[in-house]
Design a protein around this motif. Structure first.
Motif, mmCIF file in Angstrom:
data_model
loop_
_atom_site.group_PDB
_atom_site.id
_atom_site.type_symbol
_atom_site.label_atom_id
_atom_site.label_comp_id
_atom_site.label_asym_id
_atom_site.label_seq_id
_atom_site.Cartn_x
_atom_site.Cartn_y
_atom_site.Cartn_z
ATOM 1 N N VAL A 155 0.824 -1.230 0.000
ATOM 2 C CA VAL A 155 0.000 0.000 0.000
ATOM 3 C C VAL A 155 0.850 1.268 0.000
ATOM 4 N N GLY A 156 2.170 1.110 0.004
ATOM 5 C CA GLY A 156 3.027 2.295 -0.068
ATOM 6 C C GLY A 156 3.522 2.799 1.260
ATOM 7 N N GLY A 157 3.499 1.969 2.283
ATOM 8 C CA GLY A 157 4.015 2.365 3.588
ATOM 9 C C GLY A 157 2.977 2.225 4.687
ATOM 10 N N GLN A 158 3.463 2.019 5.914
ATOM 11 C CA GLN A 158 2.551 1.813 7.039
ATOM 12 C C GLN A 158 1.705 3.052 7.309
ATOM 13 N N ASP A 159 2.275 4.224 7.081
ATOM 14 C CA ASP A 159 1.527 5.457 7.328
ATOM 15 C C ASP A 159 0.386 5.644 6.338
ATOM 16 N N LYS A 160 0.423 4.930 5.209
ATOM 17 C CA LYS A 160 -0.637 5.028 4.209
ATOM 18 C C LYS A 160 -1.628 3.872 4.293
ATOM 19 N N CYS A 161 -1.388 2.966 5.210
ATOM 20 C CA CYS A 161 -2.277 1.803 5.352
ATOM 21 C C CYS A 161 -3.578 2.242 6.016
ATOM 22 N N GLN A 162 -4.700 1.937 5.386
ATOM 23 C CA GLN A 162 -6.004 2.368 5.911
ATOM 24 C C GLN A 162 -6.573 1.421 6.957
ATOM 25 N N TRP A 163 -5.850 0.319 7.239
ATOM 26 C CA TRP A 163 -6.349 -0.653 8.215
ATOM 27 C C TRP A 163 -5.428 -0.694 9.428
ATOM 28 N N SER A 164 -6.034 -0.903 10.580
ATOM 29 C CA SER A 164 -5.257 -0.989 11.812
ATOM 30 C C SER A 164 -4.590 -2.351 11.922
ATOM 31 N N ASP A 165 -3.611 -2.443 12.824
ATOM 32 C CA ASP A 165 -2.953 -3.732 13.065
ATOM 33 C C ASP A 165 -3.971 -4.773 13.522
ATOM 34 N N ALA A 166 -4.930 -4.327 14.345
ATOM 35 C CA ALA A 166 -5.938 -5.255 14.862
ATOM 36 C C ALA A 166 -6.782 -5.823 13.724
ATOM 37 N N GLN A 167 -7.126 -4.997 12.742
ATOM 38 C CA GLN A 167 -7.914 -5.470 11.606
ATOM 39 C C GLN A 167 -7.126 -6.450 10.747
ATOM 40 N N ILE A 168 -5.862 -6.160 10.518
ATOM 41 C CA ILE A 168 -5.019 -7.074 9.743
ATOM 42 C C ILE A 168 -4.861 -8.403 10.473
ATOM 43 N N GLU A 169 -4.674 -8.344 11.787
ATOM 44 C CA GLU A 169 -4.534 -9.577 12.576
ATOM 45 C C GLU A 169 -5.815 -10.401 12.544
ATOM 46 N N GLU A 170 -6.975 -9.731 12.602
ATOM 47 C CA GLU A 170 -8.244 -10.446 12.549
ATOM 48 C C GLU A 170 -8.433 -11.094 11.175
ATOM 49 N N ALA A 171 -8.077 -10.391 10.110
ATOM 50 C CA ALA A 171 -8.168 -10.950 8.761
ATOM 51 C C ALA A 171 -7.240 -12.158 8.627
ATOM 52 N N PHE A 172 -6.067 -12.073 9.241
ATOM 53 C CA PHE A 172 -5.102 -13.184 9.226
ATOM 54 C C PHE A 172 -5.686 -14.415 9.921
ATOM 55 N N LYS A 173 -6.346 -14.194 11.082
ATOM 56 C CA LYS A 173 -6.953 -15.303 11.821
ATOM 57 C C LYS A 173 -8.055 -15.974 11.015
ATOM 58 N N ARG A 174 -8.884 -15.164 10.363
ATOM 59 C CA ARG A 174 -9.989 -15.733 9.577
ATOM 60 C C ARG A 174 -9.460 -16.537 8.398
ATOM 61 N N TYR A 175 -8.405 -16.032 7.762
ATOM 62 C CA TYR A 175 -7.821 -16.756 6.628
ATOM 63 C C TYR A 175 -7.180 -18.059 7.112
ATOM 64 N N PHE A 176 -6.570 -18.009 8.287
ATOM 65 C CA PHE A 176 -5.984 -19.215 8.877
ATOM 66 C C PHE A 176 -7.056 -20.278 9.099
ATOM 67 N N LEU A 177 -8.177 -19.883 9.708
ATOM 68 C CA LEU A 177 -9.258 -20.834 9.986
ATOM 69 C C LEU A 177 -9.858 -21.379 8.693
ATOM 70 N N SER A 178 -10.015 -20.518 7.702
ATOM 71 C CA SER A 178 -10.555 -20.958 6.419
ATOM 72 C C SER A 178 -9.636 -21.978 5.764
ATOM 73 N N THR A 179 -8.331 -21.704 5.798
ATOM 74 C CA THR A 179 -7.364 -22.642 5.219
ATOM 75 C C THR A 179 -7.350 -23.946 5.986
ATOM 76 N N PHE A 180 -7.442 -23.860 7.315
ATOM 77 C CA PHE A 180 -7.456 -25.065 8.148
ATOM 78 C C PHE A 180 -8.650 -25.952 7.800
ATOM 79 N N GLU A 181 -9.845 -25.347 7.660
ATOM 80 C CA GLU A 181 -11.045 -26.111 7.323
ATOM 81 C C GLU A 181 -10.935 -26.726 5.937
ATOM 82 N N THR A 182 -10.358 -25.993 5.004
ATOM 83 C CA THR A 182 -10.185 -26.519 3.640
ATOM 84 C C THR A 182 -9.277 -27.742 3.650
#
Length: 293
Positions: A129-156
């Motif tokens: 996205v061009g740098g952390q200062d330009k990222c429109q998502w918080s660390d918490a949102q990225i971590e939550e998206a990571f967890k959901r993708y992990f669970l989805s991959t695990f189920e698959t």
């Protein structure tokens, strides 16, 4: 001259006295009955109040149990779809590199190894996205998206190990096609020039998938074979085709070209008719063909 009370007067006085005694007795009886009713009403009122108190106590107990859950839901991190899509795209790009291990599916999502993977994904997202200062998502949102993708991959992966993945994928695609079809017909129903009664009849049927024909892909997904409902009336079939035709007319040629063609199959779906199916939407059961699905 002394007053003389005649016999008639005596009889009259006795009758009056007797009536007074009867009235007193009746009044006493009425008072006793009213008192009994008041006591009965008081008893009923006490029972009602007790029941209301019990209900209120139960509601309070339920509220005490539900309130923490509701609070957790309110505190649940909302992840924008753009964040989820970006994370998956970045993850798949990293997966092409030899030094990227991917998820450690045999470990917890918050294990040390998976946390290292998360940090690598974060850095790549910031770069994307061009740098952390330009990222429109918080660390918490990225971590939550990571967890959901992990669970989805695990189920698959779990479904693949159980030999259920292809069936699961096929069912998901079928459900997705049904949802898309409901959406298209609902949009068409809103704009088509039918009267209110006719629109209302179709609206009641569009809210459930029970009135939707089955579809299976054929020729490597280049077309869908439709199995029409065995109990569906001509009127319902005609109305659905009118909605589909109306929707297609409202869209560009490019959109039409992207639509996978559908052909009528030789077999009928034997999915049972809903119990509350309106008469106009179904045919007599004696006339239903018995082709297998």
């Amino acid at each position: 001259m002394a007053n003389v009370i005649s016999d008639d007067h005596v009889v009259l006085l006795e009758q009056t006295l007797h009536k007074n005694q009867q009235m007193i007795a009746e009044n006493q009886k009425l008072r006793e009955e009213m008192k009994a009713k008041e006591e009965e009403h008081s008893k009923v009122l006490r029972e009602v109040l007790t029941e209301l108190k019990n209900i209120r106590q139960k509601e309070d107990n339920v509220a005490n149990r539900v309130r923490p859950q509701l609070q957790r839901r309110r505190n649940k991190i909302q992840v924008p779809s753009t964040c989820r899509r970006t994370l998956r795209k970045v993850f798949k790009t990293l997966a092409t590199k030899d030094d990227f291990p991917g998820f450690y599916l045999t470990e917890r999502v918050d294990s040390a190894n998976n946390c290292h993977v998360l940090e690598r994904v974060k850095l790549e997202i910031y770069h994307y996205v061009g740098g952390q200062d330009k990222c429109q998502w918080s660390d918490a949102q990225i971590e939550e998206a990571f967890k959901r993708y992990f669970l989805s991959t695990f189920e698959t992966e779990r479904k693949k190990e159980q030999g259920k993945y292809e069936e699961h994928k096929r069912l998901c695609r079928r459900q997705g096609r049904k949802r898309e079809k409901v959406t298209r017909r609902t949009l068409a129903l809103d704009k088509i020039g039918w009267d209110t009664q006719k629109k209302g009849q179709m609206a009641e049927l569009l809210i459930t998938e029970a009135y939707m024909s089955s579809e299976d892909s054929d020729d490597n997904g280049r077309r869908y074979v439709v199995k029409e409902l065995s109990w569906e009336s001509r009127k319902l079939s005609k109305r659905k085709k009118q909605l589909d035709k109306f929707y297609h007319k409202q869209h560009s040629q490019r959109t039409k070209e992207r639509l996978v063609p559908r052909v009528r199959g030789e077999e009928l779906s034997l999915r049972s008719k809903p119990d509350d199916c309106p008469e106009w939407a179904c045919i007599d059961s004696n006339n239903i063909s018995t082709n297998s699905e």
